[in-house]
Motif scaffolding. Structure first.
Motif, PDB file in Angstrom:
ATOM      1  N   ALA A 189      27.119 -35.159  37.892  1.00 47.95           N
ATOM      2  CA  ALA A 189      27.165 -36.622  37.821  1.00 47.95           C
ATOM      3  C   ALA A 189      28.249 -37.204  38.722  1.00 47.95           C
ATOM      4  CB  ALA A 189      27.363 -37.062  36.380  1.00 47.95           C
ATOM      5  N   GLN A 190      29.403 -36.568  38.762  1.00 46.30           N
ATOM      6  CA  GLN A 190      30.522 -37.091  39.558  1.00 46.30           C
ATOM      7  C   GLN A 190      30.247 -37.014  41.061  1.00 46.30           C
ATOM      8  OE1 GLN A 190      34.110 -34.583  39.475  1.00 46.30           O
ATOM      9  NE2 GLN A 190      32.867 -32.999  38.465  1.00 46.30           N
ATOM     10  N   HIS A 191      29.238 -36.226  41.442  1.00 49.10           N
ATOM     11  CA  HIS A 191      28.907 -36.079  42.859  1.00 49.10           C
ATOM     12  C   HIS A 191      27.674 -36.893  43.250  1.00 49.10           C
ATOM     13  CE1 HIS A 191      31.849 -32.902  42.797  1.00 49.10           C
ATOM     14  NE2 HIS A 191      31.151 -32.203  41.919  1.00 49.10           N
ATOM     15  N   ASN A 192      27.211 -37.738  42.350  1.00 49.59           N
ATOM     16  CA  ASN A 192      26.026 -38.567  42.583  1.00 49.59           C
ATOM     17  C   ASN A 192      24.773 -37.719  42.822  1.00 49.59           C
ATOM     18  OD1 ASN A 192      24.863 -41.187  42.723  1.00 49.59           O
ATOM     19  ND2 ASN A 192      24.771 -41.044  44.942  1.00 49.59           N
ATOM     20  N   ILE A 193      24.722 -36.557  42.175  1.00 47.85           N
ATOM     21  CA  ILE A 193      23.544 -35.692  42.231  1.00 47.85           C
ATOM     22  C   ILE A 193      22.870 -35.750  40.858  1.00 47.85           C
ATOM     23  CG2 ILE A 193      22.680 -33.344  42.544  1.00 47.85           C
ATOM     24  CD1 ILE A 193      25.177 -32.820  44.288  1.00 47.85           C
ATOM     25  N   ALA A 194      21.655 -36.241  40.816  1.00 50.93           N
ATOM     26  CA  ALA A 194      20.923 -36.362  39.548  1.00 50.93           C
ATOM     27  C   ALA A 194      20.315 -35.015  39.167  1.00 50.93           C
ATOM     28  CB  ALA A 194      19.832 -37.415  39.668  1.00 50.93           C
ATOM     29  N   VAL A 195      20.245 -34.755  37.878  1.00 52.42           N
ATOM     30  CA  VAL A 195      19.587 -33.549  37.357  1.00 52.42           C
ATOM     31  C   VAL A 195      18.568 -33.977  36.313  1.00 52.42           C
ATOM     32  CG1 VAL A 195      19.860 -31.351  36.149  1.00 52.42           C
ATOM     33  CG2 VAL A 195      21.604 -32.106  37.799  1.00 52.42           C
ATOM     34  N   THR A 196      17.331 -33.561  36.519  1.00 53.96           N
ATOM     35  CA  THR A 196      16.237 -33.921  35.615  1.00 53.96           C
ATOM     36  C   THR A 196      15.634 -32.674  34.990  1.00 53.96           C
ATOM     37  OG1 THR A 196      15.676 -35.930  36.841  1.00 53.96           O
ATOM     38  CG2 THR A 196      13.942 -34.969  35.480  1.00 53.96           C
ATOM     39  N   THR A 197      15.444 -32.705  33.688  1.00 51.14           N
ATOM     40  CA  THR A 197      14.760 -31.625  32.965  1.00 51.14           C
ATOM     41  C   THR A 197      13.372 -32.110  32.579  1.00 51.14           C
ATOM     42  OG1 THR A 197      16.863 -30.879  32.030  1.00 51.14           O
ATOM     43  CG2 THR A 197      14.846 -30.077  30.980  1.00 51.14           C
ATOM     44  N   ILE A 198      12.349 -31.382  33.017  1.00 45.96           N
ATOM     45  CA  ILE A 198      10.970 -31.682  32.634  1.00 45.96           C
ATOM     46  C   ILE A 198      10.493 -30.582  31.687  1.00 45.96           C
ATOM     47  CG2 ILE A 198       8.608 -32.054  33.395  1.00 45.96           C
ATOM     48  CD1 ILE A 198      10.414 -34.212  34.421  1.00 45.96           C
ATOM     49  N   ALA A 199      10.044 -30.989  30.496  1.00 45.88           N
ATOM     50  CA  ALA A 199       9.548 -30.036  29.501  1.00 45.88           C
ATOM     51  C   ALA A 199       8.048 -30.230  29.318  1.00 45.88           C
ATOM     52  CB  ALA A 199      10.278 -30.221  28.177  1.00 45.88           C
ATOM     53  N   PRO A 200       7.230 -29.417  29.969  1.00 40.26           N
ATOM     54  CA  PRO A 200       5.783 -29.556  29.800  1.00 40.26           C
ATOM     55  C   PRO A 200       5.324 -29.081  28.433  1.00 40.26           C
ATOM     56  CG  PRO A 200       6.360 -28.296  31.788  1.00 40.26           C
ATOM     57  CD  PRO A 200       7.583 -28.383  30.941  1.00 40.26           C
ATOM     58  N   GLY A 201       4.238 -29.700  27.977  1.00 41.15           N
ATOM     59  CA  GLY A 201       3.507 -29.151  26.843  1.00 41.15           C
ATOM     60  C   GLY A 201       2.499 -28.155  27.394  1.00 41.15           C
ATOM     61  N   TYR A 202       1.259 -28.256  26.962  1.00 41.19           N
ATOM     62  CA  TYR A 202       0.220 -27.363  27.466  1.00 41.19           C
ATOM     63  C   TYR A 202      -0.425 -27.978  28.708  1.00 41.19           C
ATOM     64  CZ  TYR A 202       0.546 -24.696  23.143  1.00 41.19           C
ATOM     65  OH  TYR A 202       1.002 -23.917  22.108  1.00 41.19           O
ATOM     66  N   ILE A 203      -0.316 -27.285  29.843  1.00 43.70           N
ATOM     67  CA  ILE A 203      -0.907 -27.716  31.095  1.00 43.70           C
ATOM     68  C   ILE A 203      -1.938 -26.668  31.498  1.00 43.70           C
ATOM     69  CG2 ILE A 203      -0.441 -28.511  33.436  1.00 43.70           C
ATOM     70  CD1 ILE A 203       1.063 -30.054  31.186  1.00 43.70           C
ATOM     71  N   ARG A 204      -3.078 -27.121  31.983  1.00 46.70           N
ATOM     72  CA  ARG A 204      -4.168 -26.198  32.322  1.00 46.70           C
ATOM     73  C   ARG A 204      -3.831 -25.430  33.605  1.00 46.70           C
ATOM     74  NH1 ARG A 204      -9.136 -26.665  30.273  1.00 46.70           N
ATOM     75  NH2 ARG A 204      -8.828 -28.905  29.906  1.00 46.70           N
ATOM     76  N   THR A 205      -3.325 -24.227  33.457  1.00 38.54           N
ATOM     77  CA  THR A 205      -2.934 -23.374  34.579  1.00 38.54           C
ATOM     78  C   THR A 205      -3.358 -21.939  34.266  1.00 38.54           C
ATOM     79  OG1 THR A 205      -0.773 -22.775  33.660  1.00 38.54           O
ATOM     80  CG2 THR A 205      -0.891 -24.830  34.948  1.00 38.54           C
ATOM     81  N   PRO A 206      -3.237 -21.018  35.243  1.00 38.66           N
ATOM     82  CA  PRO A 206      -3.521 -19.614  34.936  1.00 38.66           C
ATOM     83  C   PRO A 206      -2.683 -19.069  33.783  1.00 38.66           C
ATOM     84  CG  PRO A 206      -3.459 -19.929  37.309  1.00 38.66           C
ATOM     85  CD  PRO A 206      -3.020 -21.234  36.695  1.00 38.66           C
ATOM     86  N   MET A 207      -1.486 -19.630  33.585  1.00 37.57           N
ATOM     87  CA  MET A 207      -0.610 -19.173  32.508  1.00 37.57           C
ATOM     88  C   MET A 207      -1.180 -19.512  31.132  1.00 37.57           C
ATOM     89  SD  MET A 207       3.480 -19.908  31.971  1.00 37.57           S
ATOM     90  CE  MET A 207       3.872 -19.422  33.652  1.00 37.57           C
ATOM     91  N   THR A 208      -1.853 -20.661  31.026  1.00 39.57           N
ATOM     92  CA  THR A 208      -2.410 -21.066  29.732  1.00 39.57           C
ATOM     93  C   THR A 208      -3.881 -20.688  29.585  1.00 39.57           C
ATOM     94  OG1 THR A 208      -2.922 -23.279  30.595  1.00 39.57           O
ATOM     95  CG2 THR A 208      -0.816 -22.993  29.473  1.00 39.57           C
ATOM     96  N   ASP A 209      -4.548 -20.379  30.692  1.00 40.21           N
ATOM     97  CA  ASP A 209      -5.970 -20.031  30.619  1.00 40.21           C
ATOM     98  C   ASP A 209      -6.219 -18.804  29.751  1.00 40.21           C
ATOM     99  OD1 ASP A 209      -6.753 -22.140  32.184  1.00 40.21           O
ATOM    100  OD2 ASP A 209      -6.905 -20.984  34.045  1.00 40.21           O
ATOM    101  N   VAL A 210      -5.209 -17.943  29.619  1.00 46.20           N
ATOM    102  CA  VAL A 210      -5.376 -16.711  28.845  1.00 46.20           C
ATOM    103  C   VAL A 210      -5.156 -16.925  27.347  1.00 46.20           C
ATOM    104  CG1 VAL A 210      -4.708 -15.264  30.804  1.00 46.20           C
ATOM    105  CG2 VAL A 210      -2.970 -16.060  29.199  1.00 46.20           C
ATOM    106  N   ASN A 211      -4.640 -18.091  26.961  1.00 42.75           N
ATOM    107  CA  ASN A 211      -4.375 -18.339  25.540  1.00 42.75           C
ATOM    108  C   ASN A 211      -5.679 -18.443  24.759  1.00 42.75           C
ATOM    109  OD1 ASN A 211      -1.658 -18.404  26.134  1.00 42.75           O
ATOM    110  ND2 ASN A 211      -1.496 -20.636  26.099  1.00 42.75           N
ATOM    111  N   GLN A 212      -5.726 -17.776  23.630  1.00 44.36           N
ATOM    112  CA  GLN A 212      -6.937 -17.760  22.805  1.00 44.36           C
ATOM    113  C   GLN A 212      -6.738 -18.578  21.527  1.00 44.36           C
ATOM    114  OE1 GLN A 212      -7.657 -13.511  22.392  1.00 44.36           O
ATOM    115  NE2 GLN A 212      -8.910 -13.484  24.243  1.00 44.36           N
TER     116      GLN A 212
END
Length: 263
Positions: A174-197
């Motif tokens: 913050a003191q260097h004027n550099i922003a940090v953003t955390t994005i927390a996805p839920g379930y997104i349709r990707t190869p990682m979730t395609d295997v979920n049963q």
């Protein structure tokens, strides 16, 4: 506009690369793409350059290799300048159970990619961003990091660590004027979730997710759950007493232990 994205060869990372190329087409835009699979990166590079008329630099590497990322960051800065946005999107998921000795390697790999991959991605760019007096670091966490999920000890732990790490980094930058953003996805349709049963509530297509992701980054959100419905789920997860959480999760479905062959 200069954007640097890891984990860019498929899933969320590929969707983000396409979203940023679309948003900033014909505007002297350069996008740096990192992933392990060279052939996928080459195809994406050709697509983005031909369709959106942007510059696209590709770097086939593993985010576990901090020296390779440091060399890549130096090359990108030298050729194109300090990026405006660095997105650490590389991540993996696999079902894990502590009782199985063979899962120790999976625990290690998941922590190395999902947590240390963030550090390896951001560290080489911070000095240049500090000198520029601006920039934004964006890390991809997960709703799975809010509470420990059965059968996903490594993944939940890695994303919980990512959330805390990104919060620490946000305060530091913050003191260097550099922003940090955390994005927390839920379930997104990707190869990682395609295997979920099992049922995945509020499942979202990656292109829709990428649009909302880029908007949250543009607004310099500190922490954002996408989709918004999962944000309310995350709030509820935090409030559930441990004894009720244990009861609810005792018979919850697990991700398969051998879904991914990437170790």
């Amino acid at each position: 506009m200069k954007v640097f994205i890891t984990g860019a060869s498929s899933g969320i990372g590929e969707a983000l690369a396409t979203e940023y190329a679309k948003r900033f087409q014909n505007k002297d835009t350069t996008i740096g793409l990192v992933a392990r699979r060279s052939e996928h990166l080459q195809k994406l590079q050709s697509k983005l350059q031909e369709t959106y008329k942007i510059k696209c630099a590709i770097y086939p590497l593993d985010v576990r290799n901090h020296q390779a990322l440091a060399t890549t960051a130096a090359d990108f800065i030298q050729q194109y300048g300090t990026p405006d946005i660095v997105i650490a999107c590389a991540g993996v998921s696999r079902g894990t159970l502590t009782e199985h000795v063979e899962d120790i390697a999976a625990f290690q790999a998941i922590m190395d990619i999902n947590v240390m991959g963030l550090v390896h991605t951001f560290q080489p760019f911070i000095a240049a961003m500090r000198q520029a007096g601006q920039g934004q670091l964006v890390g991809v966490a997960s709703v799975a990091g809010i509470r420990g999920l059965p059968g996903a000890g490594a993944y939940s732990a890695s994303k919980a660590a990512a959330i805390s790490y990104l919060e620490s980094l946000r305060v530091e930058m913050a003191q260097h004027n550099i922003a940090v953003t955390t994005i927390a996805p839920g379930y997104i349709r990707t190869p990682m979730t395609d295997v979920n049963q099992y049922k995945m509530p509020f499942l979202m297509d990656p292109n829709v997710f990428a649009h909302k992701f880029a908007s949250a980054v543009e607004n310099k959100r500190r922490f954002c759950v996408i989709p918004w419905q999962m944000g309310w789920v995350a709030r509820l997860m935090r409030l559930i007493p441990p004894f009720l959480w244990d009861f609810a999760m005792k018979k919850a479905p697990h991700k398969k232990r051998l879904d991914w062959d990437w170790l």
